[in-house]
Every structure is written in C-alpha cells, then in structure tokens.
Motif scaffolding. Structure first.
Motif: not given
Lengths: 331, 331
Positions: A273-277, B150-160, B243-246, B265-268
């Motif tokens: 609805k509203t743009p962005g997060i 490394i013991r565990l990896l969680n990955t996500q892809k979410s697209y419009k 959403a702000p990005t694809h 797009n950040k690394v924590l």
C-alpha cells in the motif's frame, strides 16, 4: 490462590516477575520443591523469600502437592522430568503452568494428554515469547489481513551457549535442541499461519559443542503445512558471547499481499500500500503467567492453549526424530 | 575478440554494462540471434547498435556460429534452450558465457558436461551476484577466518513478480523457480562453505501465481552438506511491487567463532572479538563478464568456474526433483 513451584531449571521468572510488579495479586507461593534428582532450588528459594513469601520446602513434589493441595503448579525442572511432574499435578486436579517442551518423548506426551483430558484443568506451556511487543504487533498486522494469505514463513532462534549445567548434556535429561529452543519457532509458525503441520524434515548436529555432551549446536527444520505453505526454522547456539543480546529471534511471514518481519525486536512491514518498508508500532508487552491466571480464575482464555502446548511439543519431537533418522516424518 | 549474443531473455547486461564503461576493450559484438522459437531480440539489437556495433542479425544461431566463428558466445535465451545452444557453441570450440541454470534437465546437463570436457574451452554461468560489493566483502571475512568454521548457512531470494513473459509460464521453457532464482543461493552456499552437498529436501508451490502457469511462487530447500553442515534456501516471488528494490537477497553464515550476514546490501559481523555487531566495509563491485574475459584471454581464472556452473545447476535440478516428488534426494 495457592501456588507451588517445582524445579528452577526453566523460566520461573515468568511467574516471579509479574508477582513482583503486581503486589495486589491474590496469590500465595506456598511451597517449592525440586522436580529432578540433584536439582538445586536454593536460588529460587531465596528469590521467593525476597518477594515476602514463606514457602514450605519439600524434597518430594508429590508430598508437596498432597499436603498443600495448591490451585496451581509451576513446573520447570529438568526437561526430561516435566511430563511426569505435570501428570502428577493434573491427576490431583491442579492447574499446570509448565516449561516447554511439555514432554521429551512421544510416549510421555501421550500419557500427559490423557491425564489432561481427564483433569479438565488449565494446562499452559511457557511459550511466552508470543507476548513480546514485537510478536504481538506482527501478529495483529497479519490477523488484520495486511499481508493477505500467508504462503511462506521463515523463523530463527540463535542463542549464546555460555556454560550450561549437566542437565543440558544428555539427551534423556535435556530432550534436544529442537524441542528446547525450537519449540518457540514451531509455536510462531502455528500461531501465525493457523495451518496444520503435514510433514517435517530436519537435521541437527552436536559438533563443536564445547564439552556439552549430546547438546546439538545447530538444527534446521523444513515444515510442510496444509495448503502448500512451507516454513523453515533455523536454530543455533553459536551467537558469540559479546553479542548485544542473548538471543536473535526472527520471524518472516510472506503473504500474497505483503511481507512482515520481526527482527531485532522491531516489526517491519511491506504491504504493497504505502511505498517502502515501514516500521510498525509495537504492542505493550504481555505476561503469559497473568494470562494463564486469567483462565484459571475463569475470566477468559489464555492466548496459549493446552492444544498449542501439546501440538508444538509433538511437532518438535517428530522433528527431532526426523533429524535423528534423516528421513521425512509425517505429522 | 569476436563475440556473438544468443537470445535476450536473461542477464545480457552483464556483458553490455562493462562494454559501455570500458570502451578500450578489444571486443566486437559481431552477431546476434534468438536462441528460442519466438524469442524477440529487437531490444538487444537496439542496445548493441547504440553501443556503436554493427552486429549481423541471424535467425539461426548455428549459422551465426559457423559464419562468424566467434571467440565467445553469450547465451541467454529461454532457459529450456540454454544447454542446447551452449553445446552447439562448445562443439565449435567457442568459449561460453551462459545464463544459469546452464541446463533445465539432468539429461541436458550430462550432454553439456561432455561437450565441455571435449572442448577444453572456458565455460562460465552468470552467477554474477558473487561480484556484488557485499558478497565479496562477506566472503573475504569468512575466508580470513573471522567466524571460525562454518556450521550453518541461511540464504534468501525474494523477488518481485511483476508481469512475466510466456517463457516463465511452462516448466519446460522456464525450468522452475528453484533453478532460476534459487541457483544463486545454492552458489553462495557452495562458495562460502567449500563443502560438498550430501542431500536436499525441497518444496515448492505455484499457488497464487497470478496467471503465470507452472511458475512456482514459493520454494524452500533444506541442504545437508559434508561435516554435518546444514543450509536453508527460501525463495519467493511475493516481494510487493512498491518495495524499494527488486530483490531482497540475504545470506547468514554461522561459524564456530562468529556470524556474518549480508542483508539490505550491507555486511554485518559479530566475531566475538569486538563487542556488538559491526558493519564491515564493502569491496568494490566486480564484473563477472570481465572476469570471464580474463580467463578467455589466458590471464587468470574466473571466480566462477565451469565446475561451479555445472554443480550448482545439478544441485538445483535435484532440489526441483525433491520438491516435485516430496522426497529426499541424495547428491
């Protein structure tokens, strides 16, 4: 209202914290006892006395139940003994507020369910994370239809390990990381989705557990729910000691119209609805014990039901079985 | 160096973008052709001409290969045809830069691998997300040992989802969401962990796909890697249009000494050394095509290898099979 506490190896603060803040509660902590062999309840005793109560101290919780005849038993001994203590309480028509998982074997769970059905008492597991401001807020948005129909859920539990007691080191006493840590994730999945669990595929590993015996340091669960809805649950004890919080609980719920997330105690919403997060306002924190008390007093239903408590435990035990046997388990 | 482009249904911008910025490249886009029946390459033609090239336009990419005899084939037609076109190129000793998945059936994949082995040419799939500043930075920290083992990896892809062409609507042409969207997640898991895949359990659903035929809107994969390392991959097309990005790409890598995350797009990083969560500096963005070119010119190895390209595709196709058949598939 008379209350007894059995054991001090779990979240008895769910009881003591609201008691400390609401001195007008009609409640007496009348007795305390260990629930497991070798369990030290001295810390609990001191805390209860500091609150102004003069609890009787028992060696045997059954004698305590018989002599005090309390309205409520708060049960949080070693996890492998929880079901047995709950059964003893229910058999005596005592309302039960118990640590989760409510049982650590499917056999114990079945016996406990039967005792509950005969008792007609209130039975609630300590699935208290639901009452956190961020989970209550996220749940309200989902219930309001902000994200449409739920299609996918991702949940995370990440804890610091620290140094844990002996009761975390054997499967028999501890029950396993999927039931102990994972039960919250399973609860969120059920609570948000309102779907039934169809199957689970899970894995766990006790490698690199720094001398903690059987304790699994990582676990991953893949749930299939009704209506082709899927849910993941990732669990680890590798959160570094100097991380800002003990836990890093997360929930991501993907719906047909939007996505809501709980992350770092915030709720983020994209609803189309509203743009962005958007960061959405939190709810006030609730108290699972006061909610339980409300039900015991006949003034309403607790948000966490007996059915929730049993089903979450069952799903966790079958996920543990899946991980032990490396096969899909149907629910 | 002569280059031909087959199709325009994928990431041909991986080629055109660096060509636009590096006018000194010794490269001629000599020919373009569709790779699939009904594929419209008019947009590609205009873009190539705008860059100052005068490509010959072919109806049949095989004639183009035979007549131009290029050094490089850039292949990004409908996904179901990718393997066939790659095979035709390799058989003619042309270096291949292809869209992923490099094949959409295990049979095509086997034939393609044989053609590659005979050719001794460079073969690279467009697993270009590795070259993003945040993935390069996260990878460097993990390689430096900042998070231990490394013991565990969680990955996500979410697209419009948007509105997709007909080539996304049938399994045969599209190949499926796990291979198309999920291949990046599988690639990150391999690249970061350096482990082998042991098994996969996956689920996918095409419900609520807004008229997109077979296209799966959600998918969830559970991978077991060597050394009891587990990895999750969650995929969805439900990211709202506003959403702000694809995309919302995420990676979380849990190690024995710390946890690194790529998110927004950040690394924590929490590494147990400095208190709290640190945002770590990003690397410069890389170009997968320039890296591929470096290998073709004999000046070094591309970060994405032929083995990576084949193995990622194989893992994805077996994950798709797992989801189709609702059973564990061993790798």
């Amino acid at each position: 209202m008379k209350l007894c506490i059995v054991g001090s190896s779990g979240h008895y603060h769910y009881v003591l914290d609201p008691v400390r803040c609401h001195r007008d509660l009609d409640l007496e902590i009348a007795g305390i006892a260990p629930g497991s062999e070798g369990e030290n309840i001295e810390g609990l005793r001191q805390e209860v006395i500091k609150l102004g109560y003069k609890p009787l101290i028992y060696e045997d919780y059954r004698s305590m139940f018989d002599e005090i005849n309390p309205d409520i038993a708060v049960i949080n001994c070693y996890f492998g003994d929880l079901a047995k203590v709950s059964e003893e309480a229910l058999t005596r028509s005592i309302n039960v507020f118990t640590e989760k998982p409510v049982a650590t074997t499917l056999e114990d769970l079945e016996k406990l369910k039967k005792a509950y059905e005969r008792s007609k008492k209130t039975f609630v597991a300590m699935l208290g994370i639901r009452y956190k401001p961020w989970f209550l807020a996220a749940h309200r948005y989902v219930e309001d239809g902000s994200i449409g129909e739920i299609r996918l859920l991702n949940t995370q539990k990440s804890y610091k390990l620290g140094r844990r007691g002996e009761n975390y080191k054997s499967r028999e006493v501890y029950g396993g990381t999927i039931p102990w840590v994972g039960s919250h994730g399973v609860d969120w999945i059920r609570w948000f989705s309102r779907e039934e669990f169809v199957s689970v595929y899970a894995s766990h590993s006790s490698k690199h557990n720094r001398g903690h015996g059987d304790l699994e340091m990582t676990a991953l669960c893949h749930f299939v729910l009704t209506n082709e809805i899927f849910a993941s649950l990732t669990i680890d004890y590798f959160r570094p000691d100097n991380a800002p919080t003990h836990d890093d609980d997360r929930l991501r719920v993907v719906g047909t119209k939007g996505i809501v997330e709980v992350i770092k105690n915030k709720v983020l919403l994209i609803d189309g609805k509203t743009p962005g997060i958007r960061e959405i306002p939190l709810e006030s924190e609730g108290s699972i014990f006061l909610d339980f008390l409300k039900e015991v007093e006949g003034k309403g239903k607790c948000l966490v039901t007996a059915e929730d408590s049993f089903r979450v435990t069952e799903v966790c035990l079958k996920a543990r079985q899946s991980a032990d046997e490396a096969k899909v388990v149907y629910l």
